[in-house]
Design a protein around this motif. Structure first.
Motif: not given
Length: 264
Positions: A151-153, A188-190, A198-202, A209-210
């Motif tokens: 993911g993003n983190v 979601r993984s990126t 999905g948006a890149s910064n979803s 989020a769910a």
């Protein structure tokens, strides 16, 4: 399509353990007969229950206050309101008000003080693996098989974010009359997020989020409940699932209130 909209896959909740099934029954009885009755019936403390060491009330501060705030964050408001419980380790009026709403919902004396009975009910919503009474980790992992990774983190932060999200969803579930909540899409993984558009910064890529469906309720009804649960991101109720997220609480680049249909 909004910055969060994608066609989520449908993932049925994982099988529940016998302990968890019994726990649900105990919580139902708690609502029916009040806290004292629930305690007499042996409301189970899971093995990994949080070790509360003191009564918490306004003016207290520390890690235990932070944990309390995480667990009552879904009780941010009594009516639609763009507000959330500050998870800052400082027990102020906002924490007390959210705690009173939690206590009322679980048949406890609504005094805004987290003593032993309140703490026991708080722990009854925790499972031994760190998830919550009505939600499994597996319901929130990325549908491409990457778990909480990619993911993003980092995965550890994603899992902690998901844990906090679960407690808000426990509140939503309670407010919905203890109806079952299905998670169509959690983390979601990126890579998977890109695959579904999905948006890149979803917010999904951070685990905050769910996309939910509540048994027997329209998306509009779920949206209205979510407006009281401290969710700062609500997707339109015109689709077949309700997206909820906590974007304003995290430094992930989307710190603004986004209720797509306004106050419903």
């Amino acid at each position: 399509m909004t910055d969060e909209t994608a066609a989520p896959g449908t993932a049925a909740p994982g099988a529940r353990t016998t302990r968890r099934t019994l726990l649900r029954g105990a919580l139902g009885l708690a609502a029916a007969v009040g806290a004292a009755g629930a305690l007499d019936l042996g409301l189970a403390r899971p093995a990994a229950a949080y070790g509360w060491s003191r009564t918490l009330q306004q003016g207290a501060s520390g890690a235990d206050v932070t944990e309390l705030q995480i667990r009552i964050a879904g009780w941010a408001a009594a009516s639609p309101q763009q507000t959330c419980v500050a998870v800052d380790g400082s027990f102020g009026p906002g924490t007390a008000a959210a705690l009173q709403r939690f206590q009322s919902a679980y048949g406890l004396g609504a005094d805004g003080v987290a003593g032993p009975q309140t703490q026991q009910v708080l722990n009854s919503l925790e499972s031994a693996d760190g998830s919550t009474a009505h939600f499994e980790w597996s319901e929130f992992t990325s549908h491409d098989g990457s778990g909480f990774g990619g993911g993003n983190v980092g995965s550890a932060q994603v899992k902690e974010n998901v844990r906090r999200l679960m407690y808000k969803l426990e509140a939503l579930r309670r407010k919905a009359g203890d109806r079952a909540v299905t998670i169509n899409s959690g983390f979601r993984s990126t890579a998977y997020n890109a695959q579904v558009g999905g948006a890149s910064n979803s917010m999904h890529t951070y685990g905050v989020a769910a996309d939910t469906v509540v048994s027997g309720l329209s998306t509009l009804s779920v949206y209205r409940i979510a407006e009281t649960c401290g969710f700062s991101g609500l997707e339109t109720y015109s689709v077949s699932w309700q997206h909820v997220d906590s974007r304003i609480e995290y430094p992930y680049g989307s710190q603004f209130w986004w209720w797509e249909d306004g106050v419903a």
